[in-house]
Design a protein around this motif. Structure first.
Motif, PDB file in Angstrom:
ATOM      1  N   ASP A   1     -41.134 -11.790  35.987  1.00 53.58           N
ATOM      2  CA  ASP A   1     -42.251 -12.495  35.339  1.00 53.58           C
ATOM      3  C   ASP A   1     -42.610 -11.886  33.992  1.00 53.58           C
ATOM      4  N   ALA A   2     -42.498 -10.580  33.883  1.00 55.78           N
ATOM      5  CA  ALA A   2     -42.955  -9.916  32.662  1.00 55.78           C
ATOM      6  C   ALA A   2     -42.149  -8.648  32.424  1.00 55.78           C
TER       7      ALA A   2
ATOM      8  N   THR B   1     -38.447   0.079  41.368  1.00 52.80           N
ATOM      9  CA  THR B   1     -39.272   1.271  41.608  1.00 52.80           C
ATOM     10  C   THR B   1     -40.401   1.055  42.599  1.00 52.80           C
ATOM     11  N   GLY B   2     -40.778  -0.176  42.878  1.00 51.90           N
ATOM     12  CA  GLY B   2     -41.897  -0.413  43.789  1.00 51.90           C
ATOM     13  C   GLY B   2     -41.821  -1.779  44.439  1.00 51.90           C
TER      14      GLY B   2
ATOM     15  N   ASP C   1     -42.029  -6.592  36.109  1.00 54.75           N
ATOM     16  CA  ASP C   1     -42.644  -6.913  37.400  1.00 54.75           C
ATOM     17  C   ASP C   1     -42.360  -8.353  37.781  1.00 54.75           C
ATOM     18  N   PHE C   2     -42.358  -8.593  39.087  1.00 53.85           N
ATOM     19  CA  PHE C   2     -42.119  -9.930  39.636  1.00 53.85           C
ATOM     20  C   PHE C   2     -43.013 -10.106  40.857  1.00 53.85           C
TER      21      PHE C   2
ATOM     22  N   GLY D   1     -40.184  -2.534  38.562  1.00 54.49           N
ATOM     23  CA  GLY D   1     -39.042  -1.702  38.216  1.00 54.49           C
ATOM     24  C   GLY D   1     -39.032  -1.371  36.744  1.00 54.49           C
ATOM     25  N   ASN D   2     -37.928  -0.835  36.274  1.00 54.18           N
ATOM     26  CA  ASN D   2     -37.818  -0.506  34.859  1.00 54.18           C
ATOM     27  C   ASN D   2     -36.403  -0.774  34.367  1.00 54.18           C
ATOM     28  N   ALA D   3     -36.261  -0.868  33.045  1.00 52.91           N
ATOM     29  CA  ALA D   3     -34.963  -1.052  32.407  1.00 52.91           C
ATOM     30  C   ALA D   3     -35.027  -0.428  31.021  1.00 52.91           C
ATOM     31  N   SER D   4     -33.996   0.317  30.648  1.00 56.37           N
ATOM     32  CA  SER D   4     -33.985   0.977  29.343  1.00 56.37           C
ATOM     33  C   SER D   4     -32.554   1.090  28.842  1.00 56.37           C
ATOM     34  N   ASP D   5     -32.425   1.213  27.520  1.00 58.48           N
ATOM     35  CA  ASP D   5     -31.106   1.318  26.914  1.00 58.48           C
ATOM     36  C   ASP D   5     -31.237   1.978  25.553  1.00 58.48           C
TER      37      ASP D   5
END
Length: 320
Positions: A218-219, A152-153, A226-227, A173-177
């Protein structure tokens, strides 16, 4: 137990499943009032789909391999016969190798799986009538889809795919499930590559390598990850490709694939410009200076704009 592809996982009530390739378990015939145990005859398996969303209550019909409710729940057509591993004994393991296939289940739905035993006592045998949750009755939730994951960025406020990181380069970015979810940062995988000439290098989380690699950010604070790539490892004037995928917590896990890359040009090198006309040290009439010209180079990122400054020096020392 449920047995999944390449994985044998103990059955747990309300487990989130992504496959159900076979069903196994133990069975026994307890001793009766006379003190003697009987012999096992059959093990039967039943799968129910409770009413949910737009679908009504249905039972799995083993002969037609369809969901059906034309008969009562305990009707024989809704009980599939398993294989008893050792016949003629009071205790044995068993396997049902042909449960409903993946296409029969609906994402996010709850299903109820029951097993029952029948002994060989004459004339008709005794059939199990009571079911214990976590033993002969299990509910499970179906999740056969991998997580949704996105970049996302990447420090691109102009959204033109060209960045000039000030210090470390931060990618987000993001991740979902649903329903299984994504539990931790190790379930997110990034692939960061850069193109140097005709050679592609991949970030391994430690260094650049010619071998295809992936790593975790990283987190991760759901749903956001984020990285940060240190400035010393950010090579300027090259095209970078960013990909992300997710792995959920279903049993077995649904592992996503990398989709299309987000392509970004990293350029921390200032452009170069030169004046071609007028030439330094020459004398010109005003009429010949109606226009000025020159060259500029901005490598991969290109030129955003050209700024010109004209100044004059006189013996009195004034400048404008």
């Amino acid at each position: 137990d449920y047995v999944a592809v390449n994985s044998t996982v103990a059955a747990v009530n309300l487990q989130i499943r992504s496959s159900l390739n076979s069903i196994i378990g133990p069975a026994w015939d307890p001793a009766g009032p006379g003190g003697n145990a009987g012999k096992l005859d059959k093990i039967l398996v039943h799968v129910k789909r409770p009413a949910q969303s737009v679908d009504l209550l249905r039972y799995w019909r083993w002969d037609t391999k369809t969901w059906d409710a034309t008969q009562a729940e305990e009707a024989g057509i809704y009980w599939g016969t398993a294989t008893v591993h050792v016949g003629g004994v009071s205790v044995s393991s068993w396997t049902h190798s042909n449960p409903p296939q993946a296409g029969a289940f609906t994402q996010g739905y709850v299903y109820v799986l029951r097993s029952k035993a029948k002994d060989a006592a004459l004339p008709q045998g005794n059939t199990q009538q009571l079911y214990t949750v976590g033993e002969s009755s299990f509910s499970f939730i179906w999740d056969a889809q991998p997580p949704a994951a996105a970049v996302t960025g990447y420090e691109d406020p102009d959204a033109n795919g060209k960045v000039n990181p000030v210090g470390p380069w931060i990618i987000t970015g993001n991740a979902s499930d649903s329903p299984a979810g994504v539990s931790n940062v190790s379930n997110i995988k990034l692939q960061l590559a850069r193109l140097e000439g005709q050679t592609t290098y991949y970030w391994t989380s430690i260094a650049w390598s010619g071998a295809v690699s992936e790593f975790s950010p990283d987190a991760f604070t759901p749903p956001n990850w984020d990285f940060t790539l240190a400035a010393i490892n950010t090579v300027s004037d090259q095209k970078y490709m960013i990909k992300v995928r997710g792995i959920d917590d279903a049993v077995p896990q649904n592992s996503g694939s990398f989709g299309a890359a987000v392509e970004v040009i990293v350029d921390t090198t200032p452009p170069v410009s030169r004046v071609a006309f007028p030439q330094s040290g020459r004398f010109y009439k005003n009429a010949s200076l109606a226009s000025l010209s020159g060259t500029a180079a901005g490598e991969l990122a290109g030129i955003g704009n050209i700024q010109i400054r004209i100044s004059s020096w006189t013996p009195a020392g004034s400048a404008w």
